[in-house]
Design an enzyme around this catalytic site. Sequence first.
Site, PDB file in Angstrom:
ATOM      1  N   THR A  27      16.009  13.910  -2.990  1.00 22.18           N
ATOM      2  CA  THR A  27      16.922  13.070  -3.368  1.00 22.18           C
ATOM      3  C   THR A  27      16.371  12.326  -4.460  1.00 22.18           C
ATOM      4  OG1 THR A  27      16.592  11.104  -2.079  1.00 22.18           O
ATOM      5  CG2 THR A  27      17.849  12.717  -1.105  1.00 22.18           C
ATOM      6  N   ALA A  56      12.503  10.407  -0.971  1.00 18.93           N
ATOM      7  CA  ALA A  56      13.532   8.996  -1.242  1.00 18.93           C
ATOM      8  C   ALA A  56      12.571   8.364  -2.387  1.00 18.93           C
ATOM      9  CB  ALA A  56      13.417   8.214   0.009  1.00 18.93           C
ATOM     10  N   VAL A  82       7.752   9.283  -0.167  1.00 16.04           N
ATOM     11  CA  VAL A  82       8.062   8.367  -1.146  1.00 16.04           C
ATOM     12  C   VAL A  82       8.112   9.038  -2.644  1.00 16.04           C
ATOM     13  CG1 VAL A  82       7.717   6.286  -1.976  1.00 16.04           C
ATOM     14  CG2 VAL A  82       7.287   6.583   0.060  1.00 16.04           C
ATOM     15  N   LYS A  83       8.991   8.912  -3.314  1.00 15.82           N
ATOM     16  CA  LYS A  83       9.183   9.468  -4.695  1.00 15.82           C
ATOM     17  C   LYS A  83       8.845   8.510  -5.698  1.00 15.82           C
ATOM     18  CE  LYS A  83      11.867  13.291  -6.307  1.00 15.82           C
ATOM     19  NZ  LYS A  83      13.332  13.751  -6.615  1.00 15.82           N
ATOM     20  N   CYS A  84       7.849   8.592  -6.406  1.00 11.89           N
ATOM     21  CA  CYS A  84       7.377   7.855  -7.488  1.00 11.89           C
ATOM     22  C   CYS A  84       7.478   8.134  -8.955  1.00 11.89           C
ATOM     23  CB  CYS A  84       5.892   7.405  -7.491  1.00 11.89           C
ATOM     24  SG  CYS A  84       5.913   6.137  -6.007  1.00 11.89           S
TER      25      CYS A  84
END
Length: 222
Positions: A27, A56, A82-84
């Site tokens: 997402t 996310a 975790v998307k960075c």
Amino acid sequence: MKIFLDTASLKEIREGASLGVVDGVTTNPSLLAKESGDPEEILLEICKTVDGPISAEVVATDAEGMVREGRHWAAVHPNIVVKCPCTVDGLKATKILTADGHRVNMTLIFSPTQALLSAKAGARFVSPFVGRLDDIATPGMDLVRDIVEIFGNYDFDCEVLAASLRHPMHVVEAARMGAHIGTMPMGVLASLLKHPLTDIGLKRFLDDWEKAKKEAGAKAGR
Ligand code: G3P
């Protein structure tokens, strides 16, 4: 190649999951903004629907904020990745989050060097955006090939997640390049199975079967 769905729509995710070939979900803030409801609840429901990595994304732009948001997302469900974004602060946050034991998907990757630094910082996934490079007349798939080649030279624990895949040929090419994962909208996933000759062939089989049954019935005087 693992298949991820690139959507925050629970309807699409349930539909995709029912096919039995969806390994994860990606997402981003744009995709979550399209859905109605609390993003955290949506993400939790996605985690309950697909047992695999669920990305996310943080929206902070400073490393401290990214780490804070990343820890929050990671606490929502063990499947959350975790998307960075691939920025200086994103790299610093990745180093800290991965040292914590969280998985990071480095997103908005547009060069092999960004992917290399992300892997060195401990990212578990890098997301080269194929379609967005194609949009500016730069072959996006060349980037996937370069990253796969570079990662093949070392032993990074980092998978190449080909993203911004817009049509079936993007999926075919990503698989040919050896991308570990391809993430795509539900429409693209559905199109991977579709072939007119399959539909025509099936219709012919069923028609022949019905015809043979009728002829057998007529012969037997029924
Ligand atoms: O996974 C990245 C994706 O959401 C971006 O796709 O089509 O907006 O470039 P697109």
